[in-house]
Design an enzyme around this catalytic site. Structure first.
Site, PDB file in Angstrom:
ATOM      1  N   LYS A  19       0.808  -1.231   0.000  1.00  0.00           N
ATOM      2  CA  LYS A  19       0.000   0.000   0.000  1.00  0.00           C
ATOM      3  C   LYS A  19       0.840   1.279   0.000  1.00  0.00           C
ATOM      4  O   LYS A  19       0.416   2.291  -0.533  1.00  0.00           O
ATOM      5  CB  LYS A  19      -0.963   0.006   1.188  1.00  0.00           C
ATOM      6  CG  LYS A  19      -2.168  -0.893   0.955  1.00  0.00           C
ATOM      7  CD  LYS A  19      -3.304  -0.557   1.891  1.00  0.00           C
ATOM      8  CE  LYS A  19      -4.532  -1.371   1.568  1.00  0.00           C
ATOM      9  NZ  LYS A  19      -4.363  -2.809   1.945  1.00  0.00           N
ATOM     10  N   GLU A  49     -10.612   7.228   4.241  1.00  0.00           N
ATOM     11  CA  GLU A  49     -11.262   6.294   5.141  1.00  0.00           C
ATOM     12  C   GLU A  49     -10.397   5.044   5.221  1.00  0.00           C
ATOM     13  O   GLU A  49      -9.556   4.804   4.359  1.00  0.00           O
ATOM     14  CB  GLU A  49     -12.661   5.922   4.634  1.00  0.00           C
ATOM     15  CG  GLU A  49     -12.690   4.878   3.540  1.00  0.00           C
ATOM     16  CD  GLU A  49     -12.262   5.406   2.179  1.00  0.00           C
ATOM     17  OE1 GLU A  49     -12.174   6.637   2.017  1.00  0.00           O
ATOM     18  OE2 GLU A  49     -11.996   4.576   1.294  1.00  0.00           O
ATOM     19  N   SER A  79       1.530  -9.654  -1.217  1.00  0.00           N
ATOM     20  CA  SER A  79       1.222  -8.233  -1.008  1.00  0.00           C
ATOM     21  C   SER A  79       1.609  -7.705   0.370  1.00  0.00           C
ATOM     22  O   SER A  79       1.863  -6.521   0.525  1.00  0.00           O
ATOM     23  CB  SER A  79      -0.268  -7.980  -1.258  1.00  0.00           C
ATOM     24  OG  SER A  79      -1.073  -8.849  -0.476  1.00  0.00           O
TER      25      SER A  79
HETATM   26  C1  LIG Z   1      -5.157  -3.828   1.542  1.00  0.00           C
HETATM   27  C2  LIG Z   1      -4.451  -5.072   1.248  1.00  0.00           C
HETATM   28  C3  LIG Z   1      -4.837  -5.895   0.169  1.00  0.00           C
HETATM   29  C4  LIG Z   1      -6.015  -5.604  -0.718  1.00  0.00           C
HETATM   30  O1  LIG Z   1      -5.936  -4.460  -1.494  1.00  0.00           O
HETATM   31  P1  LIG Z   1      -5.827  -4.507  -3.081  1.00  0.00           P
HETATM   32  O2  LIG Z   1      -6.141  -3.117  -3.481  1.00  0.00           O
HETATM   33  O3  LIG Z   1      -6.845  -5.499  -3.582  1.00  0.00           O
HETATM   34  O4  LIG Z   1      -4.462  -4.934  -3.415  1.00  0.00           O
HETATM   35  C5  LIG Z   1      -4.082  -7.038  -0.085  1.00  0.00           C
HETATM   36  N1  LIG Z   1      -3.041  -7.382   0.696  1.00  0.00           N
HETATM   37  C6  LIG Z   1      -2.650  -6.632   1.737  1.00  0.00           C
HETATM   38  C7  LIG Z   1      -1.483  -7.067   2.540  1.00  0.00           C
HETATM   39  C8  LIG Z   1      -3.338  -5.456   2.061  1.00  0.00           C
HETATM   40  O5  LIG Z   1      -2.953  -4.707   3.099  1.00  0.00           O
END
Ligand SMILES: *Cc1c(COP(=O)(O)O)cnc(C)c1O
Length: 403
Positions: free
Chosen positions: A96, A118, A383
């Site tokens: 993010k 938000e 992610s």
């Molecule tokens: C917020 C988040 C997501 C989901 O957000 P996307 O916009 O779909 O990528 C996925 N993995 C993690 C670790 C997150 O913090």
């Protein structure tokens, strides 16, 4: 004649990916959003902006993040080869920050004083509060009162980072109410504030901007994978909530002959309220200012959703995912809560990497796919890291004996 790269052709100038996207906003928002679009179009070609962003990525975020070959996990499955793009090693432990730093830099160039947003589980709030601290901007995060109680550590993090956390106290006191509350506060002063959306969702230009900001993940991964193996992966996969980490890694491979799978959370069942698989079960419509595919109740209101990964329980999906899925360029993968927990423990025990529960959905799907496709190489966007999830997981799912 050479074909133009996909990323340069989509979306169109009004923010449409085919029939999806656009900006369905109240008249008061038209001017501020047009201003953001104009500024971004200019800055996305500005040497100073891009150079500053590159510097931040390298010296503050710690990019490039590595690509890692999961030998133990791949051997245990006995199928295809699994690789991870390690966004869990990005500063703050998830992808993010890639778009939050770029949004905050945009705010600085626009002369704004404050970032406003938000947050649901608090992940976007923490990343944005981090970016605000770096740039010396004020930061105001709106969060449902119920979520504030549930996600205590992230609330504390935001406060330590200097952000103001505003509780949304009406209705169900969760994400939807936080969105209303944040928009209301934003409308009071669009001159000095920037509304910073946390995924490839919302009105134009956010789906495009956030994708462009996240494309660094795919651009790096493509080069790193080629260097490691001499080839492109056969398949690339990522979990999809709003879809920013998935669009980030897909961006590096979209013009190539590479299969792309976005993994949707199947939760604990296929009834409304038990999952958040918008592309799988949803229908076309407009929600939160953009046209996409979404889960609605009988009144057309956003349906209740569930996933064990609190960052992916969103009732809609970024318009670009709706488009790419409809034209058949991307496929939908599936993973339920239990499969995600299984992947959470397997990646921890085989590789020493504790994944976020959101990311564990993509790992679980990659494991299933690898078993069925023994001759393929699979690149997963990991992610985020799972430290935030450990207490919840061990309290609800006993730690398995390592085999
Ligand atoms: C917020 C988040 C997501 C989901 O957000 P996307 O916009 O779909 O990528 C996925 N993995 C993690 C670790 C997150 O913090």
């Amino acid at each position: 004649m050479n074909k133009k790269p996909y990323l340069e052709t989509m979306p169109d100038e009004n923010g449409f990916f085919g029939e999806f996207g656009g900006a369905f906003i109240p008249p008061q928002l038209e001017k501020p959003f047009a201003e953001i679009t104009r500024a971004y179009m200019k800055l996305s070609k500005s040497h100073d902006y891009l150079n500053e962003l590159r510097n931040i990525r390298k010296h503050y975020q710690g990019r490039p993040t590595p690509v890692y070959y999961c030998k133990n996990l791949s051997d245990a499955i006995g199928g295809g080869q699994i690789y991870l793009k390690r966004e869990d090693l990005n500063h703050t432990g998830a992808h993010k920050l890639n778009h939050c730093m770029a949004e905050a830099l945009l705010a600085k160039y626009l002369g704004k004083k404050k970032l406003i947003a938000e947050t649901g589980a608090g992940q976007h709030g923490v990343a944005l509060a981090t970016a605000a601290a770096y740039f010396g901007l004020e930061c105001e995060i709106h969060m449902g009162e119920v979520d504030i109680a549930k996600e205590h550590p992230n609330v504390v993090r935001m406060k330590i980072l200097g952000a103001k956390v505003v509780p949304a106290t009406h209705g169900l006191k969760t994400l939807k109410e936080a969105v209303d509350s944040a928009f209301e506060a934003y409308l009071k002063d669009t001159e000095n504030q920037l509304f910073a959306i946390g995924s490839v969702v919302g009105p134009h230009p956010f789906p495009k901007m956030v994708r462009d900001f996240q494309s660094v993940v795919g651009i790096e991964a493509r080069e790193q994978f080629m260097e490691m193996t001499g080839k492109l992966p056969d398949m690339v996969t990522a979990c999809v909530g709003g879809g920013s980490n998935a669009m980030g890694i897909f961006s590096g491979f979209i013009d190539e002959d590479v299969k792309l799978y976005g993994v949707e959370p199947m939760g604990k069942g296929d009834k409304i309220g038990e999952h958040s698989a918008s592309l799988t079960y949803g229908k076309e419509g407009v929600m939160h200012g953009f046209r996409s595919i979404m889960l609605c109740d009988e009144n057309g209101e956003p349906a209740p959703v569930h996933s064990i990964g609190s960052g992916i329980d969103y009732p809609s999906v970024g318009p670009e995912h709706a488009y790419l899925s409809k034209i058949g360029r991307t496929q939908i993968g599936h993973c339920n809560d239990l499969e995600a927990v299984d992947a959470f423990y397997k990646l921890s025990q085989y590789e020493g990497i504790i994944p976020a529960l959101e990311s564990a959905h993509a790992v679980a799907f990659a494991m299933k796919y690898a078993a069925e496709n023994p001759n393929e190489s699979i690149l997963v966007n990991l992610s985020g890291r799972g430290d935030k999830d450990i207490d919840f997981v061990v309290e609800n799912y006993p730690i398995p004996q390592k085999k």
